[in-house]
Enzyme design. Sequence first.
Site, short mmCIF file in Angstrom:
data_model
loop_
_atom_site.label_atom_id
_atom_site.label_comp_id
_atom_site.label_asym_id
_atom_site.label_seq_id
_atom_site.Cartn_x
_atom_site.Cartn_y
_atom_site.Cartn_z
N PHE A 122 -13.29 -7.35 -5.02
CA PHE A 122 -12.73 -6.03 -4.67
C PHE A 122 -12.06 -5.47 -5.92
O PHE A 122 -11.08 -6.06 -6.40
CB PHE A 122 -11.73 -6.27 -3.56
N LEU A 124 -10.07 -2.62 -7.20
CA LEU A 124 -9.26 -1.43 -6.96
C LEU A 124 -8.23 -1.24 -8.08
O LEU A 124 -8.18 -0.19 -8.72
CB LEU A 124 -8.55 -1.58 -5.60
N SER A 131 0.35 -0.40 -7.42
CA SER A 131 0.86 0.03 -6.11
C SER A 131 0.39 1.45 -5.79
O SER A 131 0.06 1.77 -4.65
CB SER A 131 2.39 -0.01 -6.11
N ASP A 241 -5.53 -3.43 5.30
CA ASP A 241 -4.84 -3.68 6.58
C ASP A 241 -5.31 -5.01 7.17
O ASP A 241 -4.53 -5.82 7.66
CB ASP A 241 -5.18 -2.59 7.61
N GLY A 340 14.91 -32.28 -4.27
CA GLY A 340 15.83 -32.50 -5.38
C GLY A 340 15.09 -32.51 -6.71
O GLY A 340 14.14 -31.75 -6.90
N GLU A 364 -2.45 -7.85 -2.62
CA GLU A 364 -2.79 -7.11 -1.39
C GLU A 364 -1.60 -6.25 -0.92
O GLU A 364 -1.39 -6.05 0.27
CB GLU A 364 -3.34 -8.04 -0.30
N GLY A 365 -0.85 -5.76 -1.90
CA GLY A 365 0.30 -4.89 -1.61
C GLY A 365 1.61 -5.65 -1.70
O GLY A 365 1.82 -6.62 -0.98
N1 COS Z 1 -6.04 3.25 7.18
C1 COS Z 1 -6.80 4.37 7.13
N2 COS Z 1 -6.51 5.43 6.36
C2 COS Z 1 -5.39 5.37 5.63
C3 COS Z 1 -4.54 4.25 5.64
C4 COS Z 1 -4.90 3.16 6.46
N3 COS Z 1 -4.14 2.07 6.53
N4 COS Z 1 -3.51 4.46 4.80
C5 COS Z 1 -3.69 5.69 4.30
N5 COS Z 1 -4.84 6.23 4.79
C6 COS Z 1 -5.38 7.55 4.51
C7 COS Z 1 -4.36 8.62 4.88
O1 COS Z 1 -4.47 8.97 6.24
C8 COS Z 1 -4.73 9.76 3.97
O2 COS Z 1 -5.82 10.45 4.49
P1 COS Z 1 -5.71 12.06 4.80
O3 COS Z 1 -5.36 12.66 3.47
O4 COS Z 1 -7.06 12.41 5.30
O5 COS Z 1 -4.61 12.18 5.79
C9 COS Z 1 -5.22 9.05 2.71
O6 COS Z 1 -5.60 7.73 3.11
C10 COS Z 1 -4.16 8.99 1.64
O7 COS Z 1 -3.06 8.30 2.19
P2 COS Z 1 -1.58 8.42 1.63
O8 COS Z 1 -1.22 9.86 1.45
O9 COS Z 1 -0.72 7.59 2.48
O10 COS Z 1 -1.73 7.75 0.16
P3 COS Z 1 -0.69 7.43 -0.96
O11 COS Z 1 -1.31 7.75 -2.25
O12 COS Z 1 0.64 8.01 -0.62
O13 COS Z 1 -0.60 5.79 -0.95
C11 COS Z 1 0.06 3.56 -0.33
C12 COS Z 1 -0.25 5.03 0.08
C13 COS Z 1 1.22 3.44 -1.28
C14 COS Z 1 0.40 2.91 0.98
C15 COS Z 1 -1.21 2.92 -0.95
O14 COS Z 1 -1.45 3.43 -2.23
C16 COS Z 1 -1.14 1.40 -1.02
O15 COS Z 1 -1.37 0.71 -0.02
N6 COS Z 1 -0.84 0.87 -2.22
C17 COS Z 1 -0.89 -0.55 -2.45
C18 COS Z 1 -2.23 -0.92 -2.94
C19 COS Z 1 -2.46 -2.37 -2.86
O16 COS Z 1 -2.25 -3.00 -1.84
N7 COS Z 1 -2.91 -2.93 -3.96
C20 COS Z 1 -3.20 -4.31 -4.01
C21 COS Z 1 -4.43 -4.47 -4.77
S1 COS Z 1 -5.73 -5.10 -3.91
S2 COS Z 1 -5.50 -7.06 -4.03
#
Ligand code: COS
Length: 385
Positions: A122, A124, A131, A241, A340, A364-365
Amino acid sequence: MIRDPATLQALVEQIARFVRERLIPSEAEVAETDRVPPGIVAEMRALGLFGLSIPEEFGGLGLTMEEEVAVALEFGRTSPAFRSVFGTNNGIGSQGLIMGGTAEQKQNYLPGMATGEIIGSFALTEPEAGSDAGSLRTSARRVDGGWLLNGTKRFITNAPQASLFTVFARTDPASNNAAGVSAFLVERDAPGLRLGKPDRKMGQKGAQVCDVIMEDCRVPAEALLGGREGQGFKTAMMVLDRGRLHISAVCVAVAERLIDDALHYAMQRKQFGKPIAEFQLIQAMLADSKAEALAGRAMVIEAARKKDEGHDVGTEAACCKLFCSEMVGRVADRAVQIHGGAGYMAEYAVERFYRDVRLFRIYEGTSQIQQLVIARNMIRSAAGR
Ligand code: COS
């Protein structure tokens, strides 16, 4: 949801035996050599571990979330590096494809992933986007017959072994947020893709991580996941998730293993003329660890059931990841304390686990991202959005 308790029980027992007889005895060797022996990988394949969560129609076991958690609670009782070997194929490396792939994409890759012939990964995270995943910069530009990808992905688990990457890239150059991101299925031998040197890590030796670098990396038009642009970020979030529940179960399993190790040590180690387990301050550490691990176990199973019932468990998954990863950190700390001076020495497993579990609070966050997701969902739901 458990479809057939007897079948699941047989699988759980088989995995428990494999962990006890094959993996635990190899933990030290894996940590020293930084690799899981090919013989063990072959046994994992024979046990079906690469395809636990891949649907049966593609050759996997098609476990429900509750079943997957039950299994993770067993295979997690050893070094997390072992889980990483098949972890990406069941989680972040395959779920994007399962959730959002076209029928053809699934048929092309999932059968190979279920057997472990294809290792999925994966991609990303980037040097400047961790983050804040939505700010990623890797670009995908449409060209005749396909796409050109440019960018670097960082800390990519299993990248050295992977033959298929789910790469998240920006297809809308005008965007700077989540909306312009799409997902691509990129094969290891795509022209223009190369790997960085394996990263040297604090722990989890045996699980390999490196950069994935794409320089005018050309992929065919069919590489766009689901054939749809702009869906990549949502796919990544849904994959995470699910992955967070799986990781939470692994955290609970590691905590239970550490509690066993600490308890046995405390029962045989004597000071002041008796086993240290008889001292109340040691008992307090054991009891707190037991209670917290039990709480973690209960919340993960509950969230998995809710997911199987079709509910959105974004909040629950973040709660589980936050609590269980922090919990196993506390348990590992106490396990070292109970040991210890011996707990600081590399010949005891707790020294290694203490370093291994640190990653759970990050990948994973991070815990802070889980807090942010939980609170944001609470506020949204209270506001009726
Ligand atoms: N399931 C489905 N859709 C989701 C979702 C989820 N859990 N979380 C967000 N979305 C959707 C939102 O609904 C939004 O869609 P719309 O614009 O159509 O409403 C879109 O995705 C953007 O979401 P949001 O505005 O919440 O995005 P942000 O940029 O504010 O980011 C966080 C949100 C910080 C939560 C996200 O960037 C995150 O999880 N970061 C951590 C990343 C991570 O875990 N990295 C680890 C690396 S992988 S090992």
